[in-house]
Design a protein around this motif. Sequence first.
Motif, PDB file in Angstrom:
ATOM      1  N   THR A  37     -40.107   1.634 -19.896  1.00 48.63           N
ATOM      2  CA  THR A  37     -40.313   2.999 -20.377  1.00 48.63           C
ATOM      3  C   THR A  37     -39.959   3.957 -19.257  1.00 48.63           C
ATOM      4  O   THR A  37     -40.467   3.822 -18.139  1.00 48.63           O
ATOM      5  N   ALA A 145     -34.548   3.882 -26.940  1.00 44.39           N
ATOM      6  CA  ALA A 145     -35.958   3.991 -27.319  1.00 44.39           C
ATOM      7  C   ALA A 145     -36.643   5.168 -26.632  1.00 44.39           C
ATOM      8  O   ALA A 145     -37.664   5.670 -27.118  1.00 44.39           O
ATOM      9  N   ASP A 146     -36.108   5.627 -25.498  1.00 42.90           N
ATOM     10  CA  ASP A 146     -36.709   6.729 -24.748  1.00 42.90           C
ATOM     11  C   ASP A 146     -36.041   8.068 -25.013  1.00 42.90           C
ATOM     12  O   ASP A 146     -36.667   9.119 -24.871  1.00 42.90           O
ATOM     13  N   ARG A 174     -33.022  11.032 -32.504  1.00 40.85           N
ATOM     14  CA  ARG A 174     -33.461   9.632 -32.496  1.00 40.85           C
ATOM     15  C   ARG A 174     -34.741   9.411 -33.322  1.00 40.85           C
ATOM     16  O   ARG A 174     -34.978   8.329 -33.864  1.00 40.85           O
ATOM     17  N   SER A 175     -35.563  10.456 -33.467  1.00 37.67           N
ATOM     18  CA  SER A 175     -36.828  10.313 -34.188  1.00 37.67           C
ATOM     19  C   SER A 175     -36.682  10.458 -35.705  1.00 37.67           C
ATOM     20  O   SER A 175     -37.656  10.302 -36.446  1.00 37.67           O
ATOM     21  N   SER A 180     -32.992   3.712 -36.908  1.00 35.55           N
ATOM     22  CA  SER A 180     -33.785   2.580 -36.432  1.00 35.55           C
ATOM     23  C   SER A 180     -33.001   1.879 -35.331  1.00 35.55           C
ATOM     24  O   SER A 180     -31.791   2.047 -35.228  1.00 35.55           O
ATOM     25  N   ARG A 182     -32.816  -1.717 -32.465  1.00 34.07           N
ATOM     26  CA  ARG A 182     -33.251  -3.056 -32.059  1.00 34.07           C
ATOM     27  C   ARG A 182     -32.820  -3.289 -30.619  1.00 34.07           C
ATOM     28  O   ARG A 182     -31.660  -3.109 -30.271  1.00 34.07           O
ATOM     29  N   LYS A 183     -33.761  -3.718 -29.798  1.00 29.78           N
ATOM     30  CA  LYS A 183     -33.458  -3.962 -28.386  1.00 29.78           C
ATOM     31  C   LYS A 183     -32.609  -5.225 -28.249  1.00 29.78           C
ATOM     32  O   LYS A 183     -32.884  -6.243 -28.896  1.00 29.78           O
ATOM     33  N   TYR A 194     -29.751  -0.874 -26.658  1.00 25.55           N
ATOM     34  CA  TYR A 194     -30.242  -1.035 -28.025  1.00 25.55           C
ATOM     35  C   TYR A 194     -29.082  -0.869 -29.011  1.00 25.55           C
ATOM     36  O   TYR A 194     -28.139  -0.105 -28.759  1.00 25.55           O
TER      37      TYR A 194
END
Length: 383
Positions: A37, A145-146, A174-175, A180, A182-183, A194
């Motif tokens: 993170t 993701a960040d 992104r939100s 969606s 996936r890592k 991702y």
Amino acid sequence: MFFGFSEEERMVQKSVRDMLEKYCQIVDVRAFMNNPTVSDEIQSLFGKQGLLGILEPNEGKVTGVTYAILISQEAGRAVLPYPLLENLVGLYALKTCEQHGNLINDVEAGKSMLTIAWRNYETMAIRTEKGFSLSGKLLEVPFAADADKIIATVRIPGTGYTPLEEETVVVLDRSNPAVSFRKRTGFDETYPIYDVYLDDYPLLETDIVQGLGMGIGHKLMCKVEQLGALLSASEMVGSSERALYDTVEYTKQRKQFNTVIAKFQALKHMAADMYLQVESAKSAIEYAAWALEAGDAEAESAVSIAKAYTSTASKKVIGDAIQMQGGIGFTWENDLHLFFKRVTRSAALLGDTYTHNERIAKYVLDRISTEKHILEENYQHTI
């Protein structure tokens, strides 16, 4: 003519180095690997120092490139787990358009984070009554993701005569529920990637950067990739330089046969060769930065030379550093593998050595062909 960095440029570089030595030590990098993170503190610090918006478009030229390569070099030295490259060149892309002022201000202040989808898979937008419906997949997006916003290139059919002309640069939230991700298992754990999936994403006119198709998006993304390639090369130089100097210090401590191994002639020769490669890479990068800022005709080939040479040299330097440290250099506890993985990833990003060597060859052959044509025309005029 003065060939070197100004006092202000060196001051900025030292400021970034001091900041990262305090807030991004190797222990922090390893902590990120366990919990990937992005640190709010790191993001805020870059924003407060005004470093993220350093690149500016200026009548076909790019200003701030010299500052950007120095900042990127320090990021590579620290193995910074933050999408610095994507934010620097992403802001440049947004600044070429007048309708993203609020987002630019938020990113420059460290309140929002950008990332860039360097690759996409059949990502296409279809026109609707309210704008466009976007579906497809963006591959290997760093820090998705960040990040708050994702800059991507998508195809909008009917906005050009070829698929390349239909490419349009857009900013995605992104939100949004239509997004969606996936890592993926990446080689470099300090730079997570991702796959991002878009399912009927509501794309608005205000999400478009510069304009619809007609080659505008493709041209802009090529410029963004060019800048990204140069900054990626600068990161690799920072990583390889630190690996070199840390290894030299190690050889001054390690003893064999009651003698510090730094005195061994073979290791001296290795260190000298490593130093030569690091300094040569720096020179290539600095020249490319000047060419971009000056709008020189050789800027494109200069960037390819810098990226091609640095990609090979940096991997060689860090590989030799691992060997110079012997058995301990191959262990998980040793920090060199972090630098090696970062450099290996960066070497493949935005064109590897082979790709850029091909571009250099094409540039040289085209130039020879042009000069030959001019000579032939001049000859015809004289007879």
